[in-house]
Enzyme design. Structure first.
Site, mmCIF file in Angstrom:
data_model
loop_
_atom_site.group_PDB
_atom_site.id
_atom_site.type_symbol
_atom_site.label_atom_id
_atom_site.label_comp_id
_atom_site.label_asym_id
_atom_site.label_seq_id
_atom_site.Cartn_x
_atom_site.Cartn_y
_atom_site.Cartn_z
ATOM 1 N N THR A 1 0.818 -1.214 0.000
ATOM 2 C CA THR A 1 0.000 0.000 0.000
ATOM 3 C C THR A 1 0.846 1.256 0.000
ATOM 4 O OG1 THR A 1 -1.836 -1.102 1.117
ATOM 5 C CG2 THR A 1 -1.746 1.284 1.317
ATOM 6 N N TYR B 1 -7.856 0.982 -3.783
ATOM 7 C CA TYR B 1 -6.710 1.486 -4.526
ATOM 8 C C TYR B 1 -5.958 0.334 -5.182
ATOM 9 C CZ TYR B 1 -4.725 -0.036 -0.125
ATOM 10 O OH TYR B 1 -4.400 -0.784 0.972
ATOM 11 N N SER C 1 1.193 -7.269 -0.598
ATOM 12 C CA SER C 1 1.756 -8.219 0.370
ATOM 13 C C SER C 1 0.819 -9.347 0.741
ATOM 14 C CB SER C 1 2.250 -7.502 1.625
ATOM 15 O OG SER C 1 1.225 -7.238 2.540
ATOM 16 N N THR D 1 1.172 -4.056 4.469
ATOM 17 C CA THR D 1 0.828 -4.300 5.873
ATOM 18 C C THR D 1 0.321 -5.712 6.139
ATOM 19 O OG1 THR D 1 -1.438 -3.486 5.556
ATOM 20 C CG2 THR D 1 0.225 -1.876 6.222
ATOM 21 N N ASP D 2 -0.303 -6.348 5.142
ATOM 22 C CA ASP D 2 -1.027 -7.590 5.402
ATOM 23 C C ASP D 2 -0.143 -8.718 5.925
ATOM 24 O OD1 ASP D 2 -3.415 -6.447 4.750
ATOM 25 O OD2 ASP D 2 -3.574 -7.346 2.764
ATOM 26 N N LYS E 1 -0.476 -7.137 12.973
ATOM 27 C CA LYS E 1 -1.528 -6.246 12.497
ATOM 28 C C LYS E 1 -2.825 -6.605 13.209
ATOM 29 C CE LYS E 1 -3.665 -4.403 8.302
ATOM 30 N NZ LYS E 1 -3.720 -4.448 6.810
ATOM 31 N N GLU F 1 1.386 -26.778 35.355
ATOM 32 C CA GLU F 1 2.701 -26.954 35.985
ATOM 33 C C GLU F 1 3.336 -28.292 35.631
ATOM 34 O OE1 GLU F 1 4.680 -26.831 40.477
ATOM 35 O OE2 GLU F 1 2.575 -26.277 40.158
#
Length: 329
Positions: free
Chosen positions: A15, A29, A64, A97-98, A170, A298
């Site tokens: 982007t 876009y 991406s 970003t993805d 993200k 534990e």
């Protein structure tokens, strides 16, 4: 970073390099339209704030969401070559970003860099009237040039925040502050041209076992395939069995399960996983929760449990199957 050494900026698309038909469009876009040299032109004072020479290279040009192993391999090889150069002080990578968190973790696992390697991105295209890419790129260069960035491993910088490769993820599909660092939070903040670090270098980023050289990576076509399954209400036993059978038939070598809550899985999926393991598939358990990690009882020690998110656990398991030390604990 040592003063005067070159910062290399590698472009991969995303982007941050996207354009839209109108300045007000933040979705719809076309990503990966501008070259990295064009991105640098949008930040006219970049060399001044870097206090170092800049070099730009285009490694890839893609959205991406379509990141692939071939691009990862090319990026790792080029980063390794650059980091070996005495005149290079650090690397900035522009990325979508993805899948940024996955690329950041992959590079951390295969490079464990002593010099800064910093990924950055944008949530709005370069054509937006309020584009965040130029500011993020400027902050990433400032972070790379900072003398205290070395030794922290691969980092990610966006919206004025600095995250480690292990922690960054993200968490929002639209906002410009779409990333966080989970329970650990940011490693630092970029403020007025400076980085304010949350703490000193503790060596954690570089404390992993010795790794093979990047040159030991096989050709991407030979990388073992590792897939992710998600546990959810209403899992169907026959469907899960069919999925596992299909994955085995397709040559998948490993499975990561994003479990509910503390890594629990539906009984129908449990049965399918038993079949998968009997067929020789490596299995890791993660949680689909956004924060925290699986906490074992534990007296329990399930070696399949991963401390990473499912997507990063997938990367770690893939590398482990190629001979890299385990990195997801």
């Amino acid at each position: 970073m040592e003063s005067g050494k070159t910062i290399v900026i590698l472009g991969t698309g995303g982007t941050i390099a996207g354009v839209a038909d109108s300045a007000g469009a933040h979705v719809g876009y076309r990503p990966a339209q501008l070259g990295v040299a064009q991105l640098l032109q949008a930040v006219p004072d970049l060399e001044r704030v870097a206090k170092a020479p800049l070099q730009a290279e285009q490694v890839a040009q893609l959205d991406s969401k379509d990141m692939d192993h071939t691009t990862w391999h090319a990026l790792a090889v080029r980063c390794s070559q650059l980091l070996e150069r005495a005149d290079v002080g650090g690397i900035v990578i522009t990325h979508g970003t993805d899948t940024l968190e996955e690329t950041a973790w992959f590079l951390q696992c295969v490079l464990q860099p002593a010099k800064p390697v910093v990924l950055t991105c944008a949530m709005r295209p370069a054509s937006a009237i309020s584009a965040d890419g130029p500011g993020n790129l400027r902050d990433a260069v400032i972070c790379t040039a900072d003398v205290h960035a070395a030794g922290r491993g691969v980092l990610a910088v966006m919206a004025g925040l600095v995250f480690s490769a292990r922690q960054v993820r993200k968490v929002h599909p639209y906002r410009v502050d779409a990333f966080d660092g989970g329970d650990r939070g940011p490693q630092g903040w970029v403020e007025e041209g400076r980085v304010r670090w949350a703490g000193a270098v503790d060596g954690a980023a570089l404390s992993a076992p010795k790794i093979p050289p990047v040159g030991a990576l096989r050709p991407p076509a030979e990388w073992p395939q590792v897939e992710i399954l998600v546990s959810h209400a209403g899992c169907s036993g026959p469907v899960m069995q069919a999925v596992v059978q299909a994955l085995c038939s397709a040559g998948v070598r490993g499975l990561v399960v994003a479990g509910t809550g503390n890594g629990t899985t539906h009984q129908a999926l449990d049965a399918a996983l038993e079949v998968a393991q009997s067929r020789g598939l490596a299995v890791r358990r993660s949680t689909r929760c956004e924060r925290g990690r699986i906490v074992q009882a534990e007296d329990a020690d399930d070696s399949r449990v991963s401390a990473l998110s499912a997507v990063k656990a997938r990367t770690s398991l893939m590398l482990e199957l190629m001979g890299w030390p385990r990195t997801d604990r």
